[in-house]
Design a protein around this motif. Structure first.
Motif, PDB file in Angstrom:
ATOM      1  N   PHE A  50       0.846  -1.434   0.029  1.00 26.28           N
ATOM      2  CA  PHE A  50       0.061   0.070   0.058  1.00 26.28           C
ATOM      3  C   PHE A  50       0.828   1.308  -0.115  1.00 26.28           C
ATOM      4  CE2 PHE A  50      -2.652   3.116   2.367  1.00 26.28           C
ATOM      5  CZ  PHE A  50      -3.620   3.317   1.704  1.00 26.28           C
ATOM      6  N   LYS A  51       1.985   1.326   0.784  1.00 26.37           N
ATOM      7  CA  LYS A  51       2.861   2.498   1.090  1.00 26.37           C
ATOM      8  C   LYS A  51       3.465   2.671  -0.439  1.00 26.37           C
ATOM      9  CE  LYS A  51       5.925   2.536   4.125  1.00 26.37           C
ATOM     10  NZ  LYS A  51       6.732   1.979   5.155  1.00 26.37           N
ATOM     11  N   TYR A  52       3.908   1.645  -1.030  1.00 24.65           N
ATOM     12  CA  TYR A  52       4.696   1.767  -2.474  1.00 24.65           C
ATOM     13  C   TYR A  52       3.697   2.046  -3.585  1.00 24.65           C
ATOM     14  CZ  TYR A  52       6.800  -0.304  -6.659  1.00 24.65           C
ATOM     15  OH  TYR A  52       7.222  -0.317  -8.052  1.00 24.65           O
ATOM     16  N   GLU A  53       2.479   1.654  -3.447  1.00 25.98           N
ATOM     17  CA  GLU A  53       1.600   2.218  -4.522  1.00 25.98           C
ATOM     18  C   GLU A  53       0.852   3.525  -4.380  1.00 25.98           C
ATOM     19  OE1 GLU A  53       0.748   0.695  -7.174  1.00 25.98           O
ATOM     20  OE2 GLU A  53       1.281  -1.480  -6.960  1.00 25.98           O
ATOM     21  N   THR A  54       0.824   3.839  -3.426  1.00 26.04           N
ATOM     22  CA  THR A  54       0.359   5.276  -2.808  1.00 26.04           C
ATOM     23  C   THR A  54       1.299   6.442  -2.504  1.00 26.04           C
ATOM     24  OG1 THR A  54       0.136   4.953  -0.377  1.00 26.04           O
ATOM     25  CG2 THR A  54      -1.937   4.203  -1.931  1.00 26.04           C
ATOM     26  N   LYS A  55       2.625   6.072  -2.462  1.00 24.76           N
ATOM     27  CA  LYS A  55       3.691   6.886  -1.997  1.00 24.76           C
ATOM     28  C   LYS A  55       3.446   7.601  -0.792  1.00 24.76           C
ATOM     29  CE  LYS A  55       5.209   5.620  -6.125  1.00 24.76           C
ATOM     30  NZ  LYS A  55       5.819   4.607  -6.283  1.00 24.76           N
ATOM     31  N   ILE A  56       2.961   6.635   0.338  1.00 24.32           N
ATOM     32  CA  ILE A  56       2.884   7.629   1.603  1.00 24.32           C
ATOM     33  C   ILE A  56       3.847   7.110   2.334  1.00 24.32           C
ATOM     34  CG2 ILE A  56       0.307   7.503   1.312  1.00 24.32           C
ATOM     35  CD1 ILE A  56       0.315   5.308   3.452  1.00 24.32           C
ATOM     36  N   LYS A  57       3.958   7.901   3.494  1.00 28.85           N
ATOM     37  CA  LYS A  57       5.389   7.516   4.560  1.00 28.85           C
ATOM     38  C   LYS A  57       4.417   7.100   5.706  1.00 28.85           C
ATOM     39  CE  LYS A  57       8.288  10.612   5.656  1.00 28.85           C
ATOM     40  NZ  LYS A  57       8.936  11.803   6.139  1.00 28.85           N
ATOM     41  N   ALA A  58       4.865   5.830   6.112  1.00 29.56           N
ATOM     42  CA  ALA A  58       4.243   5.174   7.379  1.00 29.56           C
ATOM     43  C   ALA A  58       5.173   4.230   8.135  1.00 29.56           C
ATOM     44  CB  ALA A  58       2.786   4.450   7.107  1.00 29.56           C
ATOM     45  N   VAL A  59       5.378   4.181   9.315  1.00 29.44           N
ATOM     46  CA  VAL A  59       6.380   3.186   9.958  1.00 29.44           C
ATOM     47  C   VAL A  59       5.475   2.071  10.582  1.00 29.44           C
ATOM     48  CG1 VAL A  59       7.690   2.879  11.897  1.00 29.44           C
ATOM     49  CG2 VAL A  59       7.497   5.292  10.748  1.00 29.44           C
ATOM     50  N   HIS A  60       5.955   0.882  10.048  1.00 28.94           N
ATOM     51  CA  HIS A  60       5.509  -0.393  10.573  1.00 28.94           C
ATOM     52  C   HIS A  60       5.888  -0.666  11.791  1.00 28.94           C
ATOM     53  CE1 HIS A  60       5.922  -5.144  10.433  1.00 28.94           C
ATOM     54  NE2 HIS A  60       4.667  -4.842  10.470  1.00 28.94           N
ATOM     55  N   ILE A  61       4.593  -1.139  12.721  1.00 30.68           N
ATOM     56  CA  ILE A  61       4.795  -1.426  14.056  1.00 30.68           C
ATOM     57  C   ILE A  61       4.302  -2.965  14.138  1.00 30.68           C
ATOM     58  CG2 ILE A  61       3.977  -1.148  16.431  1.00 30.68           C
ATOM     59  CD1 ILE A  61       5.569   1.364  15.119  1.00 30.68           C
ATOM     60  N   PRO A  62       5.304  -4.025  14.272  1.00 34.57           N
ATOM     61  CA  PRO A  62       4.613  -5.328  14.305  1.00 34.57           C
ATOM     62  C   PRO A  62       4.138  -5.931  15.485  1.00 34.57           C
ATOM     63  CG  PRO A  62       7.162  -5.242  14.179  1.00 34.57           C
ATOM     64  CD  PRO A  62       6.389  -3.738  14.225  1.00 34.57           C
ATOM     65  N   TYR A  63       3.216  -6.722  15.578  1.00 35.71           N
ATOM     66  CA  TYR A  63       2.718  -7.213  16.932  1.00 35.71           C
ATOM     67  C   TYR A  63       2.810  -8.532  16.585  1.00 35.71           C
ATOM     68  CZ  TYR A  63       0.999  -2.528  17.804  1.00 35.71           C
ATOM     69  OH  TYR A  63       1.007  -1.052  18.411  1.00 35.71           O
ATOM     70  N   ARG A  64       2.325  -9.399  18.086  1.00 34.94           N
ATOM     71  CA  ARG A  64       2.468 -10.774  17.877  1.00 34.94           C
ATOM     72  C   ARG A  64       1.216 -11.292  17.801  1.00 34.94           C
ATOM     73  NH1 ARG A  64       6.701 -12.809  22.441  1.00 34.94           N
ATOM     74  NH2 ARG A  64       8.752 -12.230  21.460  1.00 34.94           N
ATOM     75  N   GLY A  65       0.315 -11.143  16.595  1.00 33.70           N
ATOM     76  CA  GLY A  65      -0.977 -11.621  16.303  1.00 33.70           C
ATOM     77  C   GLY A  65      -1.793 -10.378  16.136  1.00 33.70           C
ATOM     78  N   ASP A  66      -2.902 -10.666  15.654  1.00 32.56           N
ATOM     79  CA  ASP A  66      -3.969  -9.604  15.294  1.00 32.56           C
ATOM     80  C   ASP A  66      -4.463  -8.750  16.562  1.00 32.56           C
ATOM     81  OD1 ASP A  66      -3.894  -9.342  12.617  1.00 32.56           O
ATOM     82  OD2 ASP A  66      -4.998 -11.000  12.122  1.00 32.56           O
ATOM     83  N   SER A  67      -4.660  -9.718  17.640  1.00 33.18           N
ATOM     84  CA  SER A  67      -5.546  -9.379  18.917  1.00 33.18           C
ATOM     85  C   SER A  67      -4.686  -8.113  19.521  1.00 33.18           C
ATOM     86  CB  SER A  67      -5.552 -10.429  19.812  1.00 33.18           C
ATOM     87  OG  SER A  67      -6.387 -11.587  19.286  1.00 33.18           O
ATOM     88  N   ALA A  68      -3.290  -8.019  19.480  1.00 39.97           N
ATOM     89  CA  ALA A  68      -2.508  -6.944  20.044  1.00 39.97           C
ATOM     90  C   ALA A  68      -2.537  -5.948  19.283  1.00 39.97           C
ATOM     91  CB  ALA A  68      -1.313  -7.573  20.332  1.00 39.97           C
ATOM     92  N   ALA A  69      -2.607  -6.035  17.842  1.00 39.20           N
ATOM     93  CA  ALA A  69      -2.648  -5.053  16.892  1.00 39.20           C
ATOM     94  C   ALA A  69      -4.077  -4.358  17.059  1.00 39.20           C
ATOM     95  CB  ALA A  69      -2.715  -5.374  15.533  1.00 39.20           C
ATOM     96  N   VAL A  70      -5.364  -5.162  17.165  1.00 40.37           N
ATOM     97  CA  VAL A  70      -6.549  -4.598  17.446  1.00 40.37           C
ATOM     98  C   VAL A  70      -6.635  -3.772  18.525  1.00 40.37           C
ATOM     99  CG1 VAL A  70      -8.794  -5.193  17.870  1.00 40.37           C
ATOM    100  CG2 VAL A  70      -7.588  -6.271  16.103  1.00 40.37           C
TER     101      VAL A  70
END
Length: 331
Positions: free
Chosen positions: A179-199
């Motif tokens: 998405f970042k590549y296609e739209t040319k936006i700046k955004a930092v990736h924040i990885p979590y251990r699974g979707d629950s923590a990300a939610v």
């Protein structure tokens, strides 16, 4: 007159033919009787996630159809790699199966050069089961209310946007980088251990956006805690009425739609493969099952084992192209 050597050869040939016939008979008998005891379906992710939920629906239906328990065994870790390693080593007798995922089978081979399994060689494909689009979401407290507002903010040179994923190499990590590549936006990736923590952190406003499955996102949307900006699908209508489908409307070909399928260790007898494939296709075509999947924005898939194998190969190539174009590296 037949020589002694020829007599020995003929006796050996007759004995071998008899043995092969016996083995073939036993194999057919085993396939006809299968299953005679509980079957384990290994899921490479934690309970409650989109892969696990669909696996449990399938297990429940298979248990009803065959009159034996189909038990889900969650072996999370390494993006499904832990489960794949276990199933690869299991006996190909139909009593240990794997609920494979796009991340494990098509993405990991492009990111992890030292995988302990081969997605094609080490497994028997049985049948595709379901797929689902990710949703592009922001917290309801966010000042971003539309897709275009996200782009505007992300393209600002001073942008400090962040996005969450279920972990490095997860499909929603790749979706975010693509998405970042296609739209040319700046955004930092924040990885979590699974979707629950990300939610949890997205709802709390500690990250700005994320690509999440409907099973994880829709309850939060209905509770007024998240806002949908788009569906990461190229198929019109996937994501609900009035929801923007990115790959169809704004980013042609963009589609972050994970999928799952049932597999077994390499060498599973073909009669058992056929038995399971027929059952999956029948189950995934039933109205009640389709409705249960629709409640989670999941869509049934059907087809032959050969089509499943072809799908894995095509998806591996496709995600490989995305990874290369977006310069994604395993962290």
């Amino acid at each position: 007159m037949i020589s002694q050597n020829k007599r020995s050869f003929l006796k050996g040939s007759i004995a071998l033919a008899g043995a092969l016939a016996t083995v073939g008979s036993l194999g057919a008998q085993t396939a006809n009787d299968w299953p005679t005891k509980p079957v384990t379906i290994v899921v490479g992710f934690t309970a409650g996630g989109p892969t696990d939920l669909v696996a449990r629906i399938l297990a429940e239906q298979l248990a009803t159809k065959f009159g034996q328990s189909f038990v889900i065994d969650n072996k999370a870790g390494a993006g499904g790699g832990v489960a794949a390693g276990l199933v690869k080593k299991a006996a190909p007798d139909g009593y240990t199966l794997m609920f494979g995922s796009s991340g494990t089978l098509a993405i990991a081979p492009n990111l992890q050069p030292n995988l302990t399994y081969d997605s094609i060689r080490d497994f028997t494909t049985i049948g595709l089961v379901a797929s689902y689009p990710y949703f592009l979401l922001v917290p309801s407290s966010s000042s971003i209310t539309t897709f275009d507002e996200l782009l505007k903010q992300g393209r600002d040179p001073s942008s400090k946007l962040t996005y969450a994923s279920a972990g490095n190499g997860a499909v929603n990590h790749l979706a975010g980088e693509w998405f970042k590549y296609e739209t040319k936006i700046k955004a930092v990736h924040i990885p979590y251990r699974g979707d629950s923590a990300a939610v949890t952190d997205l709802v709390g406003g500690r990250v700005d956006f994320a690509f999440l499955a409907g099973a994880a996102a829709l309850p939060q949307v209905k509770a007024g805690k998240m806002r949908i900006l788009a569906s990461a699908s190229a198929t019109p209508g996937r994501g609900g009425e009035g929801v923007l489908t990115l790959g169809e409307a704004r980013l042609k070909g963009f589609a972050a739609e994970p999928w799952n399928g049932l597999m077994a260790p390499a060498g599973l007898p073909q009669p058992i493969v056929a038995k399971l494939n027929t059952a999956i296709n029948e189950i995934m075509g039933r109205k009640d099952v389709v409705e249960r999947l629709a409640a989670m924005e999941q869509y049934p898939l059907t087809g032959t084992p050969q089509q499943f194998t072809k799908h894995i190969k095509e998806q591996t190539e496709r995600w490989g192209s995305v990874i290369k174009a977006s310069d994604i590296k395993a962290e």
